[in-house]
Enzyme design. Sequence first.
Site, PDB file in Angstrom:
ATOM      1  CG  ASP A 112       1.838  -3.157  -8.031  1.00  0.00           C
ATOM      2  OD1 ASP A 112       1.783  -2.851  -9.232  1.00  0.00           O
ATOM      3  OD2 ASP A 112       0.931  -3.773  -7.437  1.00  0.00           O
ATOM      4  NE  ARG A 151      -4.266  -1.435   0.085  1.00  0.00           N
ATOM      5  CZ  ARG A 151      -4.399  -2.508  -0.663  1.00  0.00           C
ATOM      6  NH1 ARG A 151      -3.393  -2.898  -1.446  1.00  0.00           N
ATOM      7  NH2 ARG A 151      -5.520  -3.208  -0.642  1.00  0.00           N
ATOM      8  CD  GLU A 210      -2.186   3.026  -5.865  1.00  0.00           C
ATOM      9  OE1 GLU A 210      -3.239   2.439  -6.182  1.00  0.00           O
ATOM     10  OE2 GLU A 210      -1.280   2.485  -5.230  1.00  0.00           O
ATOM     11  CG  HIS A 212      -2.618  -1.077  -6.878  1.00  0.00           C
ATOM     12  ND1 HIS A 212      -3.139  -0.261  -5.918  1.00  0.00           N
ATOM     13  CD2 HIS A 212      -2.691  -2.344  -6.344  1.00  0.00           C
ATOM     14  CE1 HIS A 212      -3.502  -0.967  -4.859  1.00  0.00           C
ATOM     15  NE2 HIS A 212      -3.237  -2.239  -5.101  1.00  0.00           N
TER      16      HIS A 212
END
Length: 324
Positions: free
Chosen positions: A266, A242, A271, A289
């Site tokens: 990632d 996260r 985001e 992600h």
Amino acid sequence: MPENRPRIIRSVRLPQPVEDRITASFDAPPVPTSPLSTDEVFRLAEETKAEGLLVTHHAAIRGADVERIPKSVRIVATVSVGLDHLDVKAILDRGIAVTNTPDVLTDCNADLAMMLIIAASRRVKAYTEIIRNGWGHTLAMDELLGVRVSGKTLGIIGMGRIGQAVAKRAKGFDMKVLYHNRRRLDPLDEHGATWFGNLSDMLPQCQILTLHLPGNPESDSIINAKTLSLLPKGAVFVNAARGILVDEDALLDALNSGHLFGAGLDVCRNEPDPAPRLLAEPNVFMTPHVGSATIETRTAMGMLALDNVVAEVAGKPLLTPVKA
């Protein structure tokens, strides 16, 4: 048409086998052309008297949102393992079941974490840019060197299902594995890794560090200037968990100073619009992600969410219930 078809709302388009099952066995609005907001999900649920909501992080249900869940809803089935987009206790307190999709995405998330480790260590971003620009010159023996992954000491923060799967894979690279959890695991689940109850004691030994823990207020910025300074010079950092876990300014400072060799990410805080500095950093390899983004895994996640809805509507035990 049978009257016992569960009524659902899905906040995003799901893999085709899952959509085919919805068409055959559920009552639902047309496939969303783009992810639905929380308001849109609630509006459709109110209109259709939906019994189940299939959501992801695009349609968070937190705080005041919980009281707005339509009365017809009996279950919120998130198509994810993570729960940071849901106020689980408040939803359960309303008498609405909550489920997630553990286990089915463990392997693919662990695979992606290993990809990030290798990509950040072997400068894949720089190599890819060279090829895209036409290559054009032979590299000198000392030009654009990466660092070897095999034989390194890997530190894992968060030794749950995915952390354990990463530890298993790391053994294939002859890596020494350390891990930090509040409590030590059963030795059978450690896969030869060494437990550190104190994170500060583990970090100086980690040539590569990877995160696999939930994002919540307690873990916010667990990776910061202090924790990064404890890593050995030239370490590689990976986050496939996260974005909230990382102070991105501190991460960039550690990269720019040369204290970190590289980072594989990632996830990020903002985001789907990462900070421009992250995107511009030559030693950051990023993916959008996509830890669970394989045909097999996303299909299994959608099917499991539907299975939970069917169970709830039929009054049967849930397959993967979430407790407060």
